[in-house]
Design a protein around this motif. Sequence first.
Motif, PDB file in Angstrom:
ATOM      1  N   SER A 141       0.827  -1.201   0.000  1.00  0.00           N
ATOM      2  CA  SER A 141       0.000   0.000   0.000  1.00  0.00           C
ATOM      3  C   SER A 141       0.868   1.260   0.000  1.00  0.00           C
ATOM      4  CB  SER A 141      -0.903   0.019   1.241  1.00  0.00           C
ATOM      5  OG  SER A 141      -1.459   1.306   1.429  1.00  0.00           O
ATOM      6  N   PRO A 142       0.595   2.212  -0.895  1.00  0.00           N
ATOM      7  CA  PRO A 142       1.313   3.497  -0.864  1.00  0.00           C
ATOM      8  C   PRO A 142       0.707   4.475   0.125  1.00  0.00           C
ATOM      9  CG  PRO A 142      -0.139   3.425  -2.766  1.00  0.00           C
ATOM     10  CD  PRO A 142      -0.306   2.107  -2.051  1.00  0.00           C
ATOM     11  N   PHE A 143      -0.366   4.042   0.804  1.00  0.00           N
ATOM     12  CA  PHE A 143      -1.063   4.943   1.727  1.00  0.00           C
ATOM     13  C   PHE A 143      -0.860   4.565   3.191  1.00  0.00           C
ATOM     14  CE2 PHE A 143      -3.560   4.816  -2.228  1.00  0.00           C
ATOM     15  CZ  PHE A 143      -3.407   6.135  -2.612  1.00  0.00           C
ATOM     16  N   SER A 144      -0.190   3.443   3.449  1.00  0.00           N
ATOM     17  CA  SER A 144       0.035   3.046   4.841  1.00  0.00           C
ATOM     18  C   SER A 144       1.347   2.282   4.937  1.00  0.00           C
ATOM     19  CB  SER A 144      -1.125   2.176   5.352  1.00  0.00           C
ATOM     20  OG  SER A 144      -1.237   1.002   4.571  1.00  0.00           O
ATOM     21  N   ASP A 145       1.830   2.114   6.149  1.00  0.00           N
ATOM     22  CA  ASP A 145       3.090   1.407   6.393  1.00  0.00           C
ATOM     23  C   ASP A 145       2.777  -0.065   6.586  1.00  0.00           C
ATOM     24  OD1 ASP A 145       5.573   0.555   7.135  1.00  0.00           O
ATOM     25  OD2 ASP A 145       5.496   1.402   9.158  1.00  0.00           O
TER      26      ASP A 145
END
Length: 654
Positions: free
Chosen positions: A37-41
């Motif tokens: 995901s590029p929106f979360s770690d």
Amino acid sequence: MISQNSIAQVFETARVEEVIGDFVQLKKSGSNFKGLSPFSDERSPSFMVSPVKQIWKDFSSGKGGNAVTFLMEHEHFTYPEAIRYLAKKYNIELEETERTDEEKAQADTRESLYLVSEYANTYFQKILHHTDQGKAIGLSYFKERGFTEETIKKFQLGYSLDEWQAFTDDALGKGYQIEFLEQTGLTIVKGEKRFDRFKGRVMFPIHSMSGRILGFGGRILINNKKAAKYLNSPESEIYHKSKILYGLFHAKQSIAKEDNCYLVEGYTDVIQFHQTGITNVVSSSGTALSPDQIRLINRLTNNITVLFDGDAAGIRASIRGIDLILEQGVNVKICLFPDGEDPDSFAKSNTLEELSTYLNENATDFIQFKASLLVREANNDPIKKAETIREIVNSIAKIPDQIKREVYIQECARIMDISENVLFSTLAQINKKETAEASKSYKPAQPAFQVVKNEEQSKPKIDVQYQLERKIIEILMLYGDRTEEFEDLVMQEDEATGELILEPTKHEARVFEKVYLDLQEDEMEFTNPQFKVLYYSIIDKLNQDEDFSTKNFINQLDQDAASLITSILMEDERYNLHDWERNQIVPKEKKDSVPQLVSQTILSLRCHLIDKKVAEYKNETLKEDADLRIIIEDVKEYLGLKMLLSRKLGKVVS
């Protein structure tokens, strides 16, 4: 304004997997692609892209949509900016009218900062190539560094005149507002005075992953002890230095292709490597490496090779960044250049083949590099050697993967000539200490009193009707235009026994017609307003358009409706993240049993509505003026109908 024809052409041409592939490393997973995901770690992929449906879904954050919504979410583009980005990517010429003054005034602060930065980038390049001072000082400097004209233009290098407010005056004259010049840091405002921040410096524009200008780095060319050699843009709403890597825009595709990223320190290191022919390289631009920067790389590859110059003093300080990389679960190697050389000078004085060979032959696993470096410092001192071993184990403790930790412990034992048991014991002590410290720092809130909840009450209630209506939308979107053979169960009297039996009758129909007619038969209405609007929109589209396209339908919806449809369509893709087939588990595809799925969903909805009606009648019996005889008769009829539907449902399911 961009014309509708141009927008339609962009949507028709853009491929969601290609657009997202520029920002996230995607791996094939059945008919789809998956990635981090590029929106979360995260360390396990929960991001799914469907080339067939031309949509994406991020199960960790809940976001989803098409290529345009990805750019709006990830790059914070406005809708027109996303369209322009895709048009540029696919070489589509847009038809658009000039924005009015009113439309320009409505542009928000963020967009204004981007516009100012883009203008500054164009200005600095113009000064470099088309003014006497720019050519004599700036261009000469870049040529002395060995940069070709092609390289200078590729990286959009520029020059800021050695005058106090040349840029500021020019920008204000073009209509750009001083507040945005100040917020980007291009202009320093002190009372009534205004100064160019980058006066007399060669300019390195810093791009986002999509190529937008976020800020600048400027290098002074004269010996001035009072001025910093390198100066970066200050933090702003669009520029956060800990979340940006210089060169990532130019390197992202190469990093994903090579499955490795070279990490250097300076701007010129990146540029010289590119000019030599190695393009999978980025720089932290002189700032301390941050977790956000590592996660940016990790979207494209799980392998980082850190390049150090021959300056031994700087290596000890920089090596702390390696532990940070290990903490993120990324594989790391280190390559040290000969004394007196750095990535810039070494790339400049060697051919592509020589540079590639050197990197391949000298890239060392982090543990071997760290061990050899620390052992040299220990200089046969037993106490220092013990400290060295502990420091190496401390680094190994940062690695989240247990198998990798064990392999590295074995490697450390071999290199340092020490028992594995001792190292494992030390590792356990470190982990225990870290766990204890984490527990100590975590202090849960102490409630004044505790409410004991009934276990049944604490369970979240499932909205059955919401789920069934959602399922109908999914069926229509995925299979609505298909023609299938349906089996309806009709109640008939058995000639031999006289009993009522369910007799199957088969007929062909398009799926959307079957759904529509079945819902109309019982006058069933959607209770969810969003589903209701979507239902009639889909039915209408399927009725008019024989070549129904999921992609085209989604592209015509507003952002909220498109996001809802994407969530519905991608819900089942969540299970593809688990690689069932690799474990020799082959789940049955929904598309193989569409008629059964349609009948089961409609019958389940009918049964649910009957249950709701019976519940309403039960409430009626509590009223004083209730006619119990009529209510009981009605309830009997409904229960009899439910029994019949349940028998049909049982046959459908079986």
